[in-house]
Scaffold this motif. Structure first.
Motif, PDB file in Angstrom:
ATOM      1  N   ARG A  49      47.379  27.119  52.679  1.00  0.00           N
ATOM      2  CA  ARG A  49      46.575  25.886  52.792  1.00  0.00           C
ATOM      3  C   ARG A  49      45.749  25.678  51.527  1.00  0.00           C
ATOM      4  NH1 ARG A  49      45.835  27.876  57.982  1.00  0.00           N
ATOM      5  NH2 ARG A  49      43.785  28.709  57.446  1.00  0.00           N
ATOM      6  N   MET A  50      45.154  26.754  51.018  1.00  0.00           N
ATOM      7  CA  MET A  50      44.329  26.651  49.816  1.00  0.00           C
ATOM      8  C   MET A  50      45.159  26.216  48.614  1.00  0.00           C
ATOM      9  SD  MET A  50      41.950  30.014  50.419  1.00  0.00           S
ATOM     10  CE  MET A  50      41.131  29.954  48.843  1.00  0.00           C
ATOM     11  N   ILE A  51      46.370  26.711  48.511  1.00  0.00           N
ATOM     12  CA  ILE A  51      47.262  26.314  47.421  1.00  0.00           C
ATOM     13  C   ILE A  51      47.640  24.844  47.569  1.00  0.00           C
ATOM     14  CG2 ILE A  51      49.578  26.625  46.457  1.00  0.00           C
ATOM     15  CD1 ILE A  51      49.240  29.643  47.102  1.00  0.00           C
ATOM     16  N   ALA A  52      47.955  24.441  48.797  1.00  0.00           N
ATOM     17  CA  ALA A  52      48.394  23.070  49.047  1.00  0.00           C
ATOM     18  C   ALA A  52      47.303  22.051  48.754  1.00  0.00           C
ATOM     19  CB  ALA A  52      48.880  22.926  50.492  1.00  0.00           C
ATOM     20  N   ASP A  53      46.053  22.361  49.132  1.00  0.00           N
ATOM     21  CA  ASP A  53      44.998  21.362  48.946  1.00  0.00           C
ATOM     22  C   ASP A  53      44.087  21.640  47.747  1.00  0.00           C
ATOM     23  OD1 ASP A  53      43.165  23.296  49.813  1.00  0.00           O
ATOM     24  OD2 ASP A  53      42.985  22.454  51.819  1.00  0.00           O
ATOM     25  N   GLY A  54      44.379  22.689  47.000  1.00  0.00           N
ATOM     26  CA  GLY A  54      43.622  22.979  45.792  1.00  0.00           C
ATOM     27  C   GLY A  54      42.214  23.479  46.046  1.00  0.00           C
ATOM     28  N   SER A  55      41.943  23.960  47.238  1.00  0.00           N
ATOM     29  CA  SER A  55      40.611  24.465  47.547  1.00  0.00           C
ATOM     30  C   SER A  55      40.518  25.939  47.185  1.00  0.00           C
ATOM     31  CB  SER A  55      40.298  24.253  49.027  1.00  0.00           C
ATOM     32  OG  SER A  55      41.175  25.017  49.825  1.00  0.00           O
ATOM     33  N   GLY A  56      39.375  26.505  47.439  1.00  0.00           N
ATOM     34  CA  GLY A  56      39.198  27.917  47.149  1.00  0.00           C
ATOM     35  C   GLY A  56      38.668  28.110  45.740  1.00  0.00           C
ATOM     36  N   GLU A  57      38.472  29.351  45.386  1.00  0.00           N
ATOM     37  CA  GLU A  57      37.925  29.687  44.081  1.00  0.00           C
ATOM     38  C   GLU A  57      38.987  30.383  43.259  1.00  0.00           C
ATOM     39  OE1 GLU A  57      34.486  32.626  42.275  1.00  0.00           O
ATOM     40  OE2 GLU A  57      34.247  31.829  44.295  1.00  0.00           O
ATOM     41  N   HIS A  58      39.184  29.911  42.053  1.00  0.00           N
ATOM     42  CA  HIS A  58      40.163  30.523  41.150  1.00  0.00           C
ATOM     43  C   HIS A  58      39.398  31.364  40.139  1.00  0.00           C
ATOM     44  CE1 HIS A  58      43.874  30.999  38.927  1.00  0.00           C
ATOM     45  NE2 HIS A  58      43.175  30.763  37.836  1.00  0.00           N
ATOM     46  N   PHE A  59      39.726  32.627  40.041  1.00  0.00           N
ATOM     47  CA  PHE A  59      39.030  33.531  39.129  1.00  0.00           C
ATOM     48  C   PHE A  59      39.856  33.729  37.876  1.00  0.00           C
ATOM     49  CE2 PHE A  59      38.019  37.640  37.339  1.00  0.00           C
ATOM     50  CZ  PHE A  59      36.639  37.561  37.256  1.00  0.00           C
ATOM     51  N   THR A  60      39.193  33.610  36.737  1.00  0.00           N
ATOM     52  CA  THR A  60      39.831  33.970  35.469  1.00  0.00           C
ATOM     53  C   THR A  60      38.935  34.996  34.800  1.00  0.00           C
ATOM     54  OG1 THR A  60      38.739  32.139  34.332  1.00  0.00           O
ATOM     55  CG2 THR A  60      40.967  31.745  35.126  1.00  0.00           C
ATOM     56  N   GLY A  61      39.494  36.025  34.342  1.00  0.00           N
ATOM     57  CA  GLY A  61      38.739  37.093  33.697  1.00  0.00           C
ATOM     58  C   GLY A  61      39.407  38.421  33.958  1.00  0.00           C
ATOM     59  N   SER A  62      38.738  39.466  33.537  1.00  0.00           N
ATOM     60  CA  SER A  62      39.304  40.803  33.691  1.00  0.00           C
ATOM     61  C   SER A  62      39.050  41.329  35.102  1.00  0.00           C
ATOM     62  CB  SER A  62      38.677  41.763  32.670  1.00  0.00           C
ATOM     63  OG  SER A  62      37.316  42.003  33.012  1.00  0.00           O
ATOM     64  N   THR A  63      39.756  42.360  35.448  1.00  0.00           N
ATOM     65  CA  THR A  63      39.556  43.006  36.741  1.00  0.00           C
ATOM     66  C   THR A  63      38.140  43.574  36.830  1.00  0.00           C
ATOM     67  OG1 THR A  63      41.893  43.592  36.785  1.00  0.00           O
ATOM     68  CG2 THR A  63      40.467  44.751  38.329  1.00  0.00           C
TER      69      THR A  63
END
Length: 73
Positions: A49-63
């Protein structure tokens, strides 16, 4: 001849050098398939659902940055 009988027959025709690869494949195929439980299925549906509607938080960075952010919360 069943597939199992055919496979056993073919194994006898494989050289020892190549048999290593066949054994590795068979070990992977012999692992029982696990059925996800209800909680896992729900989590997978949530991600879909999050992928389909573009919701959620996307993290970019190191582990390391991700773990630091998690600990700070």
């Amino acid at each position: 001849m069943s597939n199992r009988e055919l496979a056993k027959s073919l194994i006898d025709q494989i050289s020892e050098a190549k048999l290593l690869y066949v054994v590795a494949y068979l070990q992977g195929a012999a692992v029982p398939e696990e059925t996800p439980n209800a909680e896992t299925l729900e989590a997978m549906a949530e991600v879909d659902r999050m992928i389909a509607d573009g919701s959620g938080e996307h993290f970019t960075g190191s582990t390391a940055d991700l773990f630091r952010q998690i600990v700070e919360e």
